[in-house]
Design an enzyme around this catalytic site. Structure first.
Site, PDB file in Angstrom:
ATOM      1  N   LYS A  45      38.014 -59.234 -18.501  1.00 18.50           N
ATOM      2  CA  LYS A  45      37.206 -60.112 -17.441  1.00 18.50           C
ATOM      3  C   LYS A  45      35.779 -60.351 -17.680  1.00 18.50           C
ATOM      4  O   LYS A  45      34.991 -60.442 -17.100  1.00 18.50           O
ATOM      5  CB  LYS A  45      37.404 -59.231 -16.136  1.00 18.50           C
ATOM      6  CG  LYS A  45      38.350 -58.726 -15.377  1.00 18.50           C
ATOM      7  CD  LYS A  45      39.557 -59.469 -15.456  1.00 18.50           C
ATOM      8  CE  LYS A  45      39.583 -60.684 -14.766  1.00 18.50           C
ATOM      9  NZ  LYS A  45      41.009 -61.197 -14.825  1.00 18.50           N
ATOM     10  N   HIS A 100      42.263 -56.995 -26.490  1.00 21.47           N
ATOM     11  CA  HIS A 100      41.249 -56.278 -25.637  1.00 21.47           C
ATOM     12  C   HIS A 100      41.175 -54.757 -26.035  1.00 21.47           C
ATOM     13  O   HIS A 100      40.555 -53.839 -25.665  1.00 21.47           O
ATOM     14  CB  HIS A 100      41.957 -56.078 -24.109  1.00 21.47           C
ATOM     15  CG  HIS A 100      41.951 -57.316 -23.202  1.00 21.47           C
ATOM     16  ND1 HIS A 100      40.831 -58.076 -23.288  1.00 21.47           N
ATOM     17  CD2 HIS A 100      42.667 -57.625 -22.324  1.00 21.47           C
ATOM     18  CE1 HIS A 100      40.966 -58.954 -22.404  1.00 21.47           C
ATOM     19  NE2 HIS A 100      42.336 -58.869 -21.726  1.00 21.47           N
ATOM     20  N   SER A 130      34.993 -58.407 -10.953  1.00 17.85           N
ATOM     21  CA  SER A 130      36.010 -59.318 -11.343  1.00 17.85           C
ATOM     22  C   SER A 130      37.314 -58.656 -11.583  1.00 17.85           C
ATOM     23  O   SER A 130      38.566 -58.816 -11.205  1.00 17.85           O
ATOM     24  CB  SER A 130      35.771 -60.057 -12.743  1.00 17.85           C
ATOM     25  OG  SER A 130      36.776 -60.735 -13.061  1.00 17.85           O
TER      26      SER A 130
END
Ligand code: PPS
Length: 312
Positions: A45, A100, A130
């Site tokens: 995010k 990630h 988010s």
């Protein structure tokens, strides 16, 4: 592959089993990078999809054909997700890869490589908000009971993909003296997308002509990406992402945390931030002048999901 309720734990970090397996995670940590690879690194995010779109357009010199016909995950696959080997097998030309993963998991694979790394960070209060909304719509993530509990987990670093603090600290520590590493924030892109794209183009040795840059800008705008089915995830079936519960391209703003955090939560977060980021030179943009102030303390509010917002 459904495995919506499965959690994979790999080196003490949890990952959604819908997209990750032990094998796919090992594939990532053992990956052989090529010097021509460009790796986008983000905590979830933080502007991942935005950077995937930006790099697609930069490498296409502003031609939006690819950005409008191939899903983001197929043109810039996540290294740790199970389908990555298939996508990379079919890749032609320089590869854009996304991850990630925290630095300590990828550092051995990157050692000695000249692959270019672009790290995108976002102010962590907006990341938390988010991520919370994304958890509500993504059926492959645990359903949060409340924002308060979710925020506690965010601060403790126990959510899927691990700690934001550790992620940012780990990756930016490598930045010093590394000409193949480029650091940028979501807020940089938000405040000056043209300048940001130009800087990224220079870093990638792919400077664009004015018209190519103009076209890239158009296709990287929030409104364009919100309507682009190749990046807005609307093609993902409801059982995986429940589109009645939210939109992937949700607000795209700086400072939206002020509509969710209580004053007390914000103060507690600041303390955790200060302690976790001690010694870090990084600074973040937390909001734009004139944006909303944090909401009233929880006990004076009617509902966590329905905060009382005071406008500055
Ligand atoms: S993910 O799931 O980790 O890949 O998500 P990620 O792409 O990192 O982050 C999603 C948030 O980025 C916002 N976004 C944008 N903001 C501004 N402009 C553009 N073009 C843009 N594209 C994506 C998206 O709306 C999510 O943020 P929130 O705050 O939830 O709106």
């Amino acid at each position: 592959m459904a495995r919506l309720d499965v959690t994979e734990t790999f080196r003490q970090i949890t990952f959604p089993g819908h997209l990750h397996t032990q094998e796919s995670l090992r594939y990532a940590t053992d990956f052989q990078f090529r010097d021509t690879d460009t790796l986008i690194v983000t905590y979830p995010k933080s502007g991942t999809t935005w950077m995937q779109q930006a790099l697609t357009l930069l490498f296409s010199r502003g031609d939006a054909t690819l950005a409008q016909s191939v899903p983001n995950w197929a043109r810039a696959p996540w290294l740790e997700q199970y389908y990555c080997p298939e996508v990379l097998k079919a890749a032609q030309g320089p590869r854009i890869i996304t991850t990630h993963l925290p630095h300590h998991l990828l550092a051995p694979a990157l050692q000695g490589s000249k692959a270019k790394v672009i790290y995108v960070a976002r102010n962590p209060k907006d990341v938390a908000v988010s991520y919370y909304h994304f958890h509500k719509m993504a059926n492959f993530l645990p359903q949060p009971r409340s924002f308060a509990e979710f925020l506690d987990e965010f601060m403790a670093g126990t959510l899927h993909y691990g700690s934001w603090f550790e992620h940012v600290r780990g990756w930016t520590r490598t930045a010093k003296d590394n000409s193949n590493f480029f650091y940028i924030t979501y807020e940089d892109m938000w405040q000056d997308l043209r300048g940001s794209l130009a800087r990224i183009g220079t870093f990638l040795q792919c400077p664009l002509e004015a018209e190519e840059l103009n076209s890239s800008l158009r296709h990287c705008s929030f409104s364009s990406m919100k309507d682009n089915a190749m990046v807005n995830y609307t093609q993902i079936p409801d059982e995986i992402m429940d589109h009645s519960k939210g939109q992937f391209m949700r607000k795209g703003k700086i400072g939206d945390w002020k509509t969710m955090f209580t004053v007390e939560q914000s103060q507690r977060f600041d303390q955790v931030f200060q302690s976790e980021m001690q010694g870090s030179q990084l600074s973040f943009v937390w909001g734009c002048p004139g944006h909303l102030e944090p909401v009233e303390p929880l006990e004076t509010r009617t509902s966590v999901e329905n905060p009382i917002v005071s406008v500055a």
